[in-house]
Design an enzyme around this catalytic site. Structure first.
Site, PDB file in Angstrom:
ATOM      1  N   ARG A  59      29.582   6.423  33.036  1.00  0.00           N
ATOM      2  CA  ARG A  59      30.921   5.887  32.752  1.00  0.00           C
ATOM      3  C   ARG A  59      31.725   6.870  31.910  1.00  0.00           C
ATOM      4  NH1 ARG A  59      31.366  -0.023  30.116  1.00  0.00           N
ATOM      5  NH2 ARG A  59      30.820   1.134  28.241  1.00  0.00           N
ATOM      6  N   LYS A 101      37.592   4.352  29.396  1.00  0.00           N
ATOM      7  CA  LYS A 101      37.339   4.045  27.979  1.00  0.00           C
ATOM      8  C   LYS A 101      37.917   5.207  27.175  1.00  0.00           C
ATOM      9  CE  LYS A 101      33.544   1.831  25.485  1.00  0.00           C
ATOM     10  NZ  LYS A 101      34.303   0.788  24.844  1.00  0.00           N
ATOM     11  N   GLU A 154      40.021  -9.699  29.531  1.00  0.00           N
ATOM     12  CA  GLU A 154      38.821  -9.575  28.695  1.00  0.00           C
ATOM     13  C   GLU A 154      39.244  -9.649  27.239  1.00  0.00           C
ATOM     14  OE1 GLU A 154      37.144  -5.599  29.084  1.00  0.00           O
ATOM     15  OE2 GLU A 154      39.150  -4.756  29.340  1.00  0.00           O
TER      16      GLU A 154
HETATM   17  N1  PXG Z   1      35.763  -4.489  27.180  1.00  0.00           N
HETATM   18  C1  PXG Z   1      36.261  -3.572  26.344  1.00  0.00           C
HETATM   19  C2  PXG Z   1      37.722  -3.388  26.240  1.00  0.00           C
HETATM   20  C3  PXG Z   1      35.373  -2.789  25.591  1.00  0.00           C
HETATM   21  O1  PXG Z   1      35.848  -1.853  24.747  1.00  0.00           O
HETATM   22  C4  PXG Z   1      33.534  -3.990  26.579  1.00  0.00           C
HETATM   23  C5  PXG Z   1      34.453  -4.710  27.316  1.00  0.00           C
HETATM   24  C6  PXG Z   1      32.085  -4.238  26.792  1.00  0.00           C
HETATM   25  O2  PXG Z   1      31.526  -3.171  27.562  1.00  0.00           O
HETATM   26  P1  PXG Z   1      29.989  -2.755  27.444  1.00  0.00           P
HETATM   27  O3  PXG Z   1      29.836  -1.666  28.430  1.00  0.00           O
HETATM   28  O4  PXG Z   1      29.787  -2.297  26.026  1.00  0.00           O
HETATM   29  O5  PXG Z   1      29.194  -3.951  27.778  1.00  0.00           O
HETATM   30  C7  PXG Z   1      33.993  -3.006  25.704  1.00  0.00           C
HETATM   31  C8  PXG Z   1      33.037  -2.183  24.906  1.00  0.00           C
HETATM   32  C9  PXG Z   1      33.400  -1.381  18.852  1.00  0.00           C
HETATM   33  C10 PXG Z   1      32.711  -1.362  20.162  1.00  0.00           C
HETATM   34  O6  PXG Z   1      33.200  -0.428  18.075  1.00  0.00           O
HETATM   35  C11 PXG Z   1      33.359  -1.827  21.284  1.00  0.00           C
HETATM   36  C12 PXG Z   1      32.707  -1.768  22.509  1.00  0.00           C
HETATM   37  C13 PXG Z   1      31.444  -1.299  22.620  1.00  0.00           C
HETATM   38  C14 PXG Z   1      30.807  -0.841  21.501  1.00  0.00           C
HETATM   39  C15 PXG Z   1      31.450  -0.859  20.245  1.00  0.00           C
HETATM   40  O7  PXG Z   1      34.163  -2.317  18.563  1.00  0.00           O
HETATM   41  N2  PXG Z   1      33.409  -2.218  23.567  1.00  0.00           N
END
Ligand code: PXG
Length: 288
Positions: free
Chosen positions: A54, A153, A186
């Site tokens: 990703r 991301k 989301e």
């Molecule tokens: N939506 C968004 C907008 C994200 O940023 C997720 C969904 C979940 O994706 P994953 O692949 O992690 O299941 C994310 C991921 C933080 C932090 O520091 C945020 C995420 C992941 C790790 C840390 O707030 N977001």
């Protein structure tokens, strides 16, 4: 751990207090870069290959050439965790466009920087995993896919930061973002699921969301547990009437939601399908 954590920056390790990047880096000046948030459990990074794929896809989408191969990146992630003596850890992988002259033009930069931080993360208090989280619907919509596609991301998280702030100002730890069509997208850092009459529902990727790796793992688990599931467009109406609701993310893992916009979800308690999937997820990450 007594020793100060060490951060990987483009091939060398620096003490946390001394780990620095140029103020001319376009990652800082323009949010020009990409990142990943990963978790390690007992020294093993959960779905490392998927996170790295990703990251490279995000970079490719913004025409950013990551200056190392995927295998070397995976090795550097594992090495950073091991070097810091961590076994359960949070890993933040950042690739910036690199330092350049002032001006948006990415061609004015050279030398993209790769940063790997291995540390700990605690997004939500433990109590919320047991009793559930209250969220609000944010007035800030998710990035329009034709502006900055939410699948990337990128280091441009200000839109999500604003939505998170709205949540915090309303006394909530997370906020739900709708897409440009008014459908559920989301939360600011988590994907969302609901359970309605035994069926698990979540918005599809083309609702303009991040293709969450935890989301994918939960959908796989639902399949293995014979829980009926569907990816389908959801509206606020759907979010107000389900039996259960929960969020997923690498940092958050699986966290129940018991109130949305001050309305109780189901009976206002953590539901059975959420409990089953959270338990299955914990088992999965621990044996990964
Ligand atoms: N939506 C968004 C907008 C994200 O940023 C997720 C969904 C979940 O994706 P994953 O692949 O992690 O299941 C994310 C991921 C933080 C932090 O520091 C945020 C995420 C992941 C790790 C840390 O707030 N977001």
């Amino acid at each position: 751990m007594a020793a100060e954590l060490e951060v990987y920056i483009s091939g060398t390790y620096h003490k946390k207090s001394e780990a620095k990047i140029s103020v001319y880096d376009h990652g800082l000046l323009y949010g020009d870069g990409v990142f990943e948030g990963l978790r390690a459990y007992s020294g093993n990074v959960f779905r490392l290959t998927e996170h790295i794929d990703r990251l490279y896809d995000s970079a490719r989408a913004i025409c950013l050439q990551i200056p190392m191969e995927k295998a070397a990146m995976a090795e550097a992630v594992n090495e950073t965790i091991a070097r810091n003596g961590l076994s359960d850890a949070y890993v933040r992988l950042v690739v910036t466009r690199g330092a350049g002259s002032l001006g948006i033009d990415p061609e004015r930069t050279s030398d993209p920087q790769v940063i790997i931080i291995a540390d700990h993360i605690a997004l939500y208090p433990k109590e919320m995993y047991e009793n559930g989280l209250a969220i609000i619907t944010s007035a800030t919509i998710r990035n329009h896919p034709a502006a900055l596609n939410p699948r990337i991301k990128s280091l441009n998280y200000l839109n999500n930061v604003m939505a998170k702030l709205e949540g915090k100002l309303a006394g909530c730890e997370e906020a739900l973002m709708l897409n440009h069509k008014g459908e559920v997208a989301e939360c600011t850092g988590d994907n969302i699921f609901i359970v309605r009459r035994g069926e698990l529902l979540t918005p599809p990727i083309d609702a303009g969301i991040l293709d969450g790796i935890t989301r994918g793992a939960v959908l796989d688990l639902a399949g293995q547990l014979d829980i009926p599931m569907r990816e389908t467009a959801l509206t606020r109406h759907d979010i107000y009437i389900p039996d259960e609701c929960f969020l997923t993310g690498s940092a958050a893992e699986v966290i129940p939601v018991i109130r949305v916009d001050d309305r109780p979800i189901g009976d206002g308690k953590v539901g059975p399908v959420t409990k089953r999937l959270a338990a299955a997820f914990h088992e999965l990450v621990r044996k990964s």
